[in-house]
Design an enzyme around this catalytic site. Structure first.
Site, mmCIF file in Angstrom:
data_model
loop_
_atom_site.group_PDB
_atom_site.id
_atom_site.type_symbol
_atom_site.label_atom_id
_atom_site.label_comp_id
_atom_site.label_asym_id
_atom_site.label_seq_id
_atom_site.Cartn_x
_atom_site.Cartn_y
_atom_site.Cartn_z
ATOM 1 N N CYS A 251 12.935 10.654 7.582
ATOM 2 C CA CYS A 251 13.015 10.111 8.937
ATOM 3 C C CYS A 251 14.416 10.272 9.501
ATOM 4 C CB CYS A 251 12.632 8.647 8.907
ATOM 5 S SG CYS A 251 13.525 7.754 7.632
ATOM 6 N N GLU B 197 9.145 14.916 16.550
ATOM 7 C CA GLU B 197 9.547 14.918 15.146
ATOM 8 C C GLU B 197 8.709 15.946 14.386
ATOM 9 O OE1 GLU B 197 8.472 11.536 12.657
ATOM 10 O OE2 GLU B 197 10.497 11.603 11.820
ATOM 11 N N GLU C 95 9.844 0.728 10.560
ATOM 12 C CA GLU C 95 10.747 1.866 10.350
ATOM 13 C C GLU C 95 9.946 3.113 10.695
ATOM 14 O OE1 GLU C 95 13.800 1.676 9.664
ATOM 15 O OE2 GLU C 95 14.076 -0.276 8.741
ATOM 16 N N LYS D 163 0.847 -1.197 0.000
ATOM 17 C CA LYS D 163 0.000 0.000 0.000
ATOM 18 C C LYS D 163 0.885 1.251 0.000
ATOM 19 C CE LYS D 163 -1.961 2.486 3.211
ATOM 20 N NZ LYS D 163 -1.760 3.801 2.583
#
Ligand code: NAD
Length: 509
Positions: free
Chosen positions: A298, A398, A264, A189
């Site tokens: 990331c 983040e 991840e 996906k």
């Protein structure tokens, strides 16, 4: 492409040439419920196209197709699977210009980056894992005398893969390369925001000879198609790249099916500059670390830790460089920073500027959308440098944008303490000319990857992944092949005299 209608001025992709349906069992099909997703161009918010939106029933169909395709694919000689992946690499290279443009228009990632990094890396990943397919060996284990014990690594089965929107083409290759080399079948996906390059890739996979059903592409939203994959009882493994918050939900969801997870997740990379570093190199490398792909990475170096003796000098140069970054249409080859990928995300990143100010942070540059009228409709943001305390919200959460937080440190111990003070542990970097310090620090940083006098280097051969809130498991290299296989231990009695555990009188006597 034979278009007989004039494309509107802002249509930067030929809509007639785009793949927009689900790819299941080697066929292009509409979603069972007829649902669709608008795909927007982040440069101006215009609609590029609409793609079919997969939901639960479509995921079911994709899983069934993958299950049917699995035995033949897993049973194919590994060298043949490898040859097919090598052809995928060749096809990515043969279609490089088109793929780079597609990725740029869909994500906002500048064409100079997609053409110089994303597309060549995508090809390199398929090539590496194509070569890997017949080199991932089992082992023979020394056990009791008289027994041969060997370990084979078998494919896991039907694997679900969910990727985010920041590097869709490249991340698809990170996941498909090892999964396919190992003999798994995949339900993938892409993000609802950026499905276009993955759909085009499906055509290339088919052209390269990937059999029908081995890879199924189901664009859709996280809470419908994504959740259907995460909870599907016959998907044996889920490899997910995305936010830590969603990662946590997936861990809970996996309890029922006990699927293997590879996560991840987010990052808050500390990029540490020591007083003995080559400052010019460190300034440039640190700008790449945070501003490449608008900071939507990331592994971005989103926390800049400067030794107090060089902090002012470093910041003068760094802020000047940040303010000179050319922001503009990502299709312009001279553009160094494009728009963020979605309006909602750009607004979220801008929101962190207010959070920084409210907690006493100082905005050293940026902090707003650029003023150029030609960029007003797009999701642009200025490169932003903020000075804030290491425990401030913007130093801990983040942000995932062109937003870097600066703080200073006195010595190595303080640098390590600040660097290791977030919940994340993905990548970190340090700049120093002291060899012993470099190795000492690399050992002390609590992250899955450390770069010394560099930042954000990746290679298909080098394990990639995090610790703590950044997830677990590894992409790349032999580690990735371990993720996508399960070990089976086989015991063979070649010359062992088994003890008689149940001594009985011999009935013949
Ligand atoms: P996200 O978690 O919102 O979405 C990632 C993907 O998961 C998308 O395809 C989305 O549709 C899907 N998803 C969302 N909710 C889901 C659910 N409940 N069930 C199943 N699937 C679901 O993240 P994002 O905003 O798309 O991406 C940015 C995040 O990804 C950042 O946190 C970033 O750090 C992380 N990221 C991590 C890595 C890494 O390798 N560690 C790489 C890139 C991005």
């Amino acid at each position: 492409m034979g278009l007989d209608v004039q494309l509107p001025a802002r249509a930067r992709l030929d809509p007639a040439g785009l793949r927009t349906r689900l790819f299941i069992d080697g066929m292009w099909c509409d979603a069972a419920e007829g649902t669709e997703i608008d795909v927007l161009d982040p440069h101006d918010g215009s609609t590029i196209t609409r793609v079919a939106e997969a939901r639960g029933m479509d995921v079911d169909r994709a899983v069934e197709a993958a299950e049917r395709a699995l035995p033949a694919w897993a049973g194919m000689p590994a060298a043949e699977r490898g040859r097919i992946l090598l052809r995928v690499a060749d096809l990515v290279e043969a279609n490089a210009a088109e793929l780079a443009r597609l990725e740029t228009v869909d994500t906002g990632h500048p064409i100079r980056d997609t053409s110089r990094l994303d597309v060549p890396r995508t090809a390199a990943w398929y090539r590496y894992f194509g070569g890997m397919a017949d080199k991932h060996e089992g082992s023979v284990i020394p056990v009791d005398a008289g027994f041969l014990n060997y370990l084979v690594r078998e494919p896991i089965g039907v694997v679900g893969q969910i990727v985010p929107w920041n590097f869709p083409l490249m991340f698809t290759s990170w996941k498909l390369g090892p999964a396919l080399a190992a003999g798994n079948a995949v339900v993938m996906k892409p993000s609802e925001l950026t499905p276009l390059s993955t759909l085009r890739l499906a055509e290339l996979l088919q052209e390269a000879g990937i059999p029908d059903g081995v890879v199924n592409i189901v664009p859709g939203y996280g809470n419908s198609a994504g959740w259907a994959i995460a909870t599907h009882p016959r998907i044996r493994m889920l490899s997910f790249t995305g936010s830590t918050a969603v990662g946590r939900r997936l861990v809970e969801a996996s309890a029922q099916s006990l699927k293997r997870l590879h996560l991840e997740l987010g990052g808050k990379g500390a990029n540490i500059v020591f007083e003995d570093a080559n400052l010019q190199q460190a300034v440039n490398g640190s700008a790449f670390a945070i501003f490449h792909n608008q900071g939507q990475a990331c592994i971005a170096g989103s926390r800049l830790l400067l030794h107090e003796r060089i902090a002012d000098r470093f910041l003068d140069d760094f802020v000047r460089l940040a303010m000179s970054i050319r922001i503009g249409d990502p299709l312009d080859p001279s553009t160094e920073m494009g728009p963020l990928t979605s309006a909602q995300h750009r607004d979220r990143v801008l929101g962190y500027v207010d959070v920084a100010r409210a907690e006493g942070g100082e905005i050293l540059c940026g902090g707003d959308a650029p003023s150029a009228p030609e960029l007003a409709a797009g999701y642009y943001m200025q490169p932003t440098v903020v000075r804030a305390r290491p425990d401030a919200t913007v130093s801990q959460e983040e942000v995932f944008g062109p937003f870097v937080v600066v703080s200073t440190f006195r010595d190595e111990a303080e640098a390590v303490r600040i660097a290791n003070s977030t919940e994340y542990g993905l990548g970190s970097g340090l700049w120093t000319n002291d060899l012993s310090r470099a190795h000492r620090m690399a050992h002390l940083l609590r992250t899955g990857m450390v770069w010394v006098n560099a930042y954000k280097r990746v290679s298909p051969a080098s394990p990639f992944g995090g610790v703590g809130g950044s997830g677990y498991g590894r992409e790349m290299g032999f580690e990735a092949m371990h993720e996508y296989t399960q070990p089976k231990s086989v015991w063979v009695n070649v010359d062992a005299h088994l003890p008689n555990w149940y001594p009985r009188p011999d009935p013949a006597q």
